[in-house]
Motif scaffolding. Sequence first.
Motif, PDB file in Angstrom:
ATOM      1  N   GLN A 164     -23.819 -17.960  28.427  1.00 44.31           N
ATOM      2  CA  GLN A 164     -24.306 -18.184  29.783  1.00 44.31           C
ATOM      3  C   GLN A 164     -23.829 -17.040  30.713  1.00 44.31           C
ATOM      4  N   PHE A 165     -22.573 -16.716  30.607  1.00 40.80           N
ATOM      5  CA  PHE A 165     -22.029 -15.649  31.456  1.00 40.80           C
ATOM      6  C   PHE A 165     -22.680 -14.311  31.116  1.00 40.80           C
ATOM      7  N   ARG A 202     -10.579 -21.357  24.754  1.00 37.81           N
ATOM      8  CA  ARG A 202     -10.996 -22.764  24.729  1.00 37.81           C
ATOM      9  C   ARG A 202     -11.707 -23.150  26.035  1.00 37.81           C
ATOM     10  N   LEU A 203     -11.160 -22.656  27.150  1.00 41.58           N
ATOM     11  CA  LEU A 203     -11.715 -23.035  28.438  1.00 41.58           C
ATOM     12  C   LEU A 203     -13.067 -22.372  28.705  1.00 41.58           C
ATOM     13  N   PHE A 204     -13.181 -21.124  28.306  1.00 43.13           N
ATOM     14  CA  PHE A 204     -14.373 -20.371  28.700  1.00 43.13           C
ATOM     15  C   PHE A 204     -15.301 -19.999  27.549  1.00 43.13           C
ATOM     16  N   ARG A 222     -15.939 -14.903  35.331  1.00 38.66           N
ATOM     17  CA  ARG A 222     -16.345 -14.840  33.922  1.00 38.66           C
ATOM     18  C   ARG A 222     -17.472 -13.823  33.731  1.00 38.66           C
ATOM     19  N   GLN A 235      -5.547 -18.298  23.440  1.00 35.89           N
ATOM     20  CA  GLN A 235      -6.216 -19.447  22.797  1.00 35.89           C
ATOM     21  C   GLN A 235      -6.725 -20.429  23.852  1.00 35.89           C
ATOM     22  N   ILE A 236      -5.900 -20.663  24.874  1.00 37.47           N
ATOM     23  CA  ILE A 236      -6.328 -21.600  25.934  1.00 37.47           C
ATOM     24  C   ILE A 236      -7.513 -21.017  26.690  1.00 37.47           C
ATOM     25  N   VAL A 283     -15.015 -18.672  40.353  1.00 38.15           N
ATOM     26  CA  VAL A 283     -14.622 -18.937  38.958  1.00 38.15           C
ATOM     27  C   VAL A 283     -15.694 -18.432  38.003  1.00 38.15           C
ATOM     28  N   MET A 284     -16.941 -18.698  38.360  1.00 41.31           N
ATOM     29  CA  MET A 284     -18.041 -18.265  37.507  1.00 41.31           C
ATOM     30  C   MET A 284     -18.230 -16.747  37.632  1.00 41.31           C
ATOM     31  N   LEU A 305      -3.696 -20.474  34.292  1.00 40.73           N
ATOM     32  CA  LEU A 305      -4.919 -20.760  33.538  1.00 40.73           C
ATOM     33  C   LEU A 305      -5.234 -22.253  33.555  1.00 40.73           C
ATOM     34  N   LEU A 306      -4.185 -23.044  33.510  1.00 43.52           N
ATOM     35  CA  LEU A 306      -4.362 -24.498  33.468  1.00 43.52           C
ATOM     36  C   LEU A 306      -4.432 -25.117  34.870  1.00 43.52           C
ATOM     37  N   HIS A 307      -4.380 -24.256  35.886  1.00 42.68           N
ATOM     38  CA  HIS A 307      -4.377 -24.736  37.281  1.00 42.68           C
ATOM     39  C   HIS A 307      -3.193 -25.659  37.528  1.00 42.68           C
ATOM     40  N   ASP A 319     -17.093 -21.634  25.411  1.00 48.25           N
ATOM     41  CA  ASP A 319     -18.386 -22.316  25.248  1.00 48.25           C
ATOM     42  C   ASP A 319     -19.486 -21.696  26.107  1.00 48.25           C
TER      43      ASP A 319
END
Lengths: 70, 438
Positions: free
Chosen positions: B61-62, B53-55, B92, B49-50, B88-89, B24-26, B57
């Motif tokens: 949009q998705f 946090r990453l997605f 989502r 939780q991560i 990646v998009m 997840l954190l690459h 926001d």
Amino acid sequence: MTAKDELTKALGAAPPEAVATLPAATLTRLAEQIDAAKARQDADLEKSVKVAIDGVPFAVRGIVRKALLG
Amino acid sequence: MSPTPKAPVPSHAVSPQIGRIARLLHLDPSEVTGLDGVPDADLRTLHDQISKRLFGDAQRQFARVAALSKTIPGPLAGVLAEKFLPPVMAARVSEMLDPAKARDLIGRVSVTYLAEIALALDPVRSKPVVQKLPPEPIGKVAKELFGRQEYAAMAEFVGTVTTDALMAAFEVATPHDLLAVVPLLEWNDNLDVVVADLPHHKVTQIATSLTPVELADLAMALDPSRMGPIVAAVPAEVVAGIAKALFERGEYAGMARFVGVVTPEMLHAAFEVATPHDLLAVVPLLEWNDNLDHVIEELPEGQVEAIAAELDPGEMADLAVGLDPSRMGPILRVVPPATVAEVARVLFARKQVAEMVKFVDVIDDIPDEVVDALLGEIAEGEDWDSAQQAFEEVGPEAQARLFSRFDGLAPAHQARIRAAADAGELGPAATALLTGKP
């Protein structure tokens, strides 16, 4: 700000108890890794949106723009 | 004497949960440090939780892009997505697609693009959509990902896909793919079903394509109860190689788990490559069964003699304590009486009288001179409480056999035992037997 606070801020939520009690150095490093991943993710998404809007055929560009940017 | 140091046990993998967080954190899993002692449940929470946090926001949009897919015809949506929507998009967006639409789109984009999306998908959030996808394209994506050796990412989806999709993935995996991915899997019921239903050709392929050392790795990564079909397909001559590799690594507990699922021939093969110290280490861990009885009965005399020659009396005592006496017959017939007497001495010194005396249950197999030595040790030790307790526990025949050798005892030992009886320190059974002695 304590290391736990840093991680809470990076996560946007309080970490699980077993994580919160880890050494400060571990929490700080994890917070930094999450912040870096978030920054990269945001940049990737921004780039993706631009690629999508600029790249799609003109006929559907409007609805794609609306979908992506609201 | 202590066992020869063994080669280190290979560490199979980072914890799957830490691997997921790293992905997840690459990051490489080795970069996510300090979380090793955290329970899996908390690591899952941290992962979610991560992810949020990453997605989080961009959720709206998705969702809008997912909704857009409903207004664009399928063929065009597929082309546009692959051309303009980075994986990646797309990942989502995919998590928010209507499952029917996802089924339609999955056939309209390339396997390469799907594989890229799969790598970016969140296994939890995508589950409702992924579960509705047909197994065939999932098999194709799995093949692509196996080809790229994306084992950690694939392992994350084991709880996401259906049994049929898992089967499709196992079907396209090479034995070496399975060797790499299995240690990373978090086991679930679907996997049990898939392993149990693996086609014969696949099982044979696994059992015959991997080297003994690789099969040893696979064995240690799988629960033995889940290895049944694969174990049955392993050629008996390969078992010795697997056992040798595991003995060399000191994987005794891991090996002991397999006693209930291997054939007698396999047990034979494994025992034949065991050193005396290997046996000393593994025997106490075994859950005994009939197969083991047969193997012990048929141990080559040379191997038993080697055990007696190589282990010191303390180690022999450990082995004796680890074995059920009723199963020691074949060994007792070969071990020299002097060695048995030494073992008895060790057990007395440790005050393990009960452990020692229980061997009189196999009294018929014990030579007279060994029984003499045993009685002598009891007299010498003068630990009458322990002796009494142990003696009362053995059967009347064993008691009688033991005292049948009383007359052959050294006079001093006879005197000690009689004195103990006079002082009321022997139990009723021993006292009664002694009364009949002149």
